[in-house]
Design an enzyme around this catalytic site. Structure first.
Site, PDB file in Angstrom:
ATOM      1  CG  ASP A  36      -2.106  -0.898   1.140  1.00  0.00           C
ATOM      2  OD1 ASP A  36      -2.038  -1.820   0.315  1.00  0.00           O
ATOM      3  OD2 ASP A  36      -3.083  -0.718   1.891  1.00  0.00           O
TER       4      ASP A  36
ATOM      5  CB  CYS B 243      -3.268  -6.928  -1.481  1.00  0.00           C
ATOM      6  SG  CYS B 243      -3.126  -5.488  -0.437  1.00  0.00           S
TER       7      CYS B 243
ATOM      8  CG  HIS C 220      -3.803 -10.907   1.062  1.00  0.00           C
ATOM      9  ND1 HIS C 220      -4.112  -9.566   1.109  1.00  0.00           N
ATOM     10  CD2 HIS C 220      -4.985 -11.548   1.287  1.00  0.00           C
ATOM     11  CE1 HIS C 220      -5.406  -9.411   1.332  1.00  0.00           C
ATOM     12  NE2 HIS C 220      -5.952 -10.603   1.453  1.00  0.00           N
TER      13      HIS C 220
ATOM     14  CG  HIS D  73      -2.171  -3.200   4.776  1.00  0.00           C
ATOM     15  ND1 HIS D  73      -3.234  -3.147   5.653  1.00  0.00           N
ATOM     16  CD2 HIS D  73      -2.679  -3.605   3.594  1.00  0.00           C
ATOM     17  CE1 HIS D  73      -4.334  -3.515   5.018  1.00  0.00           C
ATOM     18  NE2 HIS D  73      -4.033  -3.796   3.762  1.00  0.00           N
TER      19      HIS D  73
END
Ligand SMILES: *[C@@H]1O[C@H](CO)[C@@H](O)[C@H](O)[C@H]1NC(C)=O
Length: 584
Positions: free
Chosen positions: A43, A82, A143, A297
């Site tokens: 991010d 993401c 993720h 993040h």
């Protein structure tokens, strides 16, 4: 023909590398293939980094990489969030090809206990390099899914996708990982449940006492029922309050959970130690290490050393700590004498999040002059990220390249430098970057780049080389809220479809080369080639669509929480363990 050219390139490169590696240096001479150190922030906005124009955030280590290497100014992620962006990075393909996109608004994987994830038949660059003898490690965030059918099948686990070492979070940092960031909705629910528990428990207790001292004469049944209700409510509130909230905040080494929930003050030192051990262990063979930061993040886990040190609140502190981590990692390379033989790459998975706010504190990223941010597939702020390559002696130092490039380009670049072959049985969207980075060609091989939001094409970019123009065409874009704002405040991210998305007919056209902020849409009056540009891009989109074949959508039905898939290192629901007690 192609193979000959490839062979020739490799020969030249090898010679180049041999020249750089003087015999006196005790660096490997038997294997001229570089190590790869891939650094990905989470991010981080392009406007948050010193060498991309920020003069108040201190990022000396990232800036040093750019001074010693090549800086890309038009480096584009394949998705604005993401999960799909990372899937594209690892596979070199638009995420729609692997099915790593949603069509129902759940733009990323929502839990660890879901069945969706990166499909087993995808060929990551890690898989290819592992087969070519590389030690392959992933440290940090994944993720991209974990299990398919049962807890522990680990079908989507990094070790099943070409990494032979994994330490990190299978999921992602989420606000819920620390108590003070628990969303208001959840906190309210927890509060009401606690109140219910208390009322019912009080009622049960009163009934029991009254019955025991023969104050009332009722049957035992109501007493037992109210006690059972109190226990049930207590368990539910426990689930909501503790288990669910912390369930996904855990660390794993290989297939074992090492701490659940995580202790955040020590996560950064643990990750750094792991990187350093990995490099030491593998310094005699070629390695590929993907360090996927949990920074920056939310909820912005920053150790005490960096709290309150930056000019930009908690967010700035977190960036400066991440930059420090980059420095520590580069120092490790130096110490082991691997700087010359390692290609280092730094990027962010997508743009900074504009909607993240915590009171008056800056809580999300800054995308500089670019419009929009995380979650916006079309606007530059969502997808234009830092991109830096350093390989001393092979890549020129201090070079800046404005050509359009993609994070997916890392795939063929790394695969070919590592002596592997890009798969031929599937479409690979990334392009080898080496010629551009070295300066043997002036132009990126990307004539078009497509900008998806979930499975919907929001925009497309055309680099019209002979004219030196980069056009951007927007077919749709989110309606900002409140009106006139630059983001969808009040939501986590902007939606990709539905009534809060405006369709543009005719599409909006921008000349990014003159208007990088996408502030002035062109009209046919202003731009004589308006119609031709739209037609040319439309044709490219049609051609792209012909290359798509349907893939099961991993983020739709695969994105529902299934309790039996939830990793738990205790007796469910008591998921507690800690194997890092001796972390110092
Ligand atoms: C530098 O980054 C901070 C933190 O994101 C941001 O608030 C600030 O506006 C940026 N400054 C410039 C000049 O881009």
């Amino acid at each position: 023909m192609l193979d000959l050219e490839y062979f020739w390139n490799r020969l030249l490169l090898t010679l180049g590398v041999l020249l750089v590696l003087k015999p006196s240096g005790c660096v490997r001479t038997s294997d001229s293939r570089p190590n790869f150190l891939l650094l990905m922030a989470d991010d981080l906005g392009i406007g948050d980094v010193g060498c991309y124009g920020n003069n108040t955030i201190r990022t000396p280590n990232i800036d040093r990489l750019a001074e010693d290497g090549v800086k890309l100014t038009q480096h584009i992620s394949a998705a604005p969030v993401c999960t799909p962006s990372r899937a594209a990075f690892l596979t070199g393909r638009y995420p729609i090809r692997s099915g790593m996109v949603s069509s129902n608004g759940n733009q990323v994987l929502q839990w660890t206990g879901v069945s969706g994830g990166i499909p087993t038949n995808e060929m990551t660059f890690a898989k290819i390099l592992k087969n070519k003898g590389y030690a392959t490690g992933l440290i940090g965030k994944w993720h991209l899914g974990l299990n398919c059918d049962s807890a522990g099948d680990h079908c989507h686990h990094p070790l099943n996708h070409g990494f032979d070492h994994f330490y990190g979070m299978p999921f992602s940092l989420m606000g819920d990982c620390i108590q003070w960031e628990i969303s208001e909705k959840r906190a309210g629910l927890e509060h009401r449940l606690n109140l219910c528990v208390q009322i019912v428990a009080f009622a049960a207790l009163t009934l029991t006492v009254a019955k025991l001292i023969h104050l009332i004469s009722i049957a035992w049944m109501p007493v037992i029922w109210s006690t059972a209700a109190a226990v049930l409510l207590f368990l539910t509130s426990y689930f909501v309050g503790v288990l669910i909230v912390h369930a996904d905040c855990f660390l794993m080494r290989h297939h074992t959970i090492t701490e659940q929930p995580m202790h955040f003050q020590r996560t950064t030192p643990l990750l750094l130690k792991e990187v350093s051990l990995f490099v030491q262990r593998n310094k005699h063979k070629p390695f590929l290490l993907f360090v996927s930061f949990l920074h920056v993040h939310t909820p912005l886990i920053t150790t005490k050393n960096f709290c309150g040190k930056s000019l930009h609140g908690m967010y700035g502190d977190n960036i400066e700590e991440m930059d420090w981590m980059v420095g520590q990692i580069l120092d490790t390379l130096d110490k082991e004498g691997l700087t010359q033989s390692t290609l280092v790459y730094f990027t962010s998975d997508h743009g900074g999040s504009l909607e993240s706010q915590l009171g008056n504190n800056q809580y999300g990223g800054w995308n500089g002059i670019y419009k929009g941010g995380k979650g916006m597939g079309g606007w530059e702020g969502g997808i234009r990220v830092p991109g830096i390559f350093r390989w001393p002696g092979v890549l020129p130092a201090g070079r800046v390249i404005d050509e359009p490039t993609s994070l997916m380009d890392v795939y063929p670049t790394v695969v070919q430098l590592g002596g592997g072959q890009v798969p031929r049985d599937r479409v690979i969207d990334g392009q080898d970057l080496l010629p551009l980075l070295q300066g043997t060609t002036q132009h990126s091989s990307h004539e078009f780049l497509l900008h998806y939001c979930e499975d919907i094409l929001h925009a497309a970019r055309w680099h019209q080389r002979e004219r030196g123009t980069v056009w951007k065409v927007h077919y749709m874009s989110p309606v900002f809220h409140p009106e006139g704002a630059g983001a969808c405040y009040g939501k986590a991210v902007c939606p990709c479809s539905g009534e809060k998305v405006a369709l543009h007919d005719p599409p909006l056209l921008y000349d990014l080369s003159r208007d990088p902020s996408e502030a002035h849409p062109l009209t046919p009056d202003m731009e004589p080639s308006f119609t031709q540009v739209l037609e040319r891009v439309e044709q490219a989109v049609r051609e792209h669509r012909r290359t798509l074949s349907p893939a099961p959508m991993q983020l739709d039905s695969g994105n529902v929480w299934k309790p039996w898939l939830q990793p738990c290192c205790g007796l469910f629901p008591l998921c507690w363990c800690d194997q890092e007690d001796d972390w110092q």
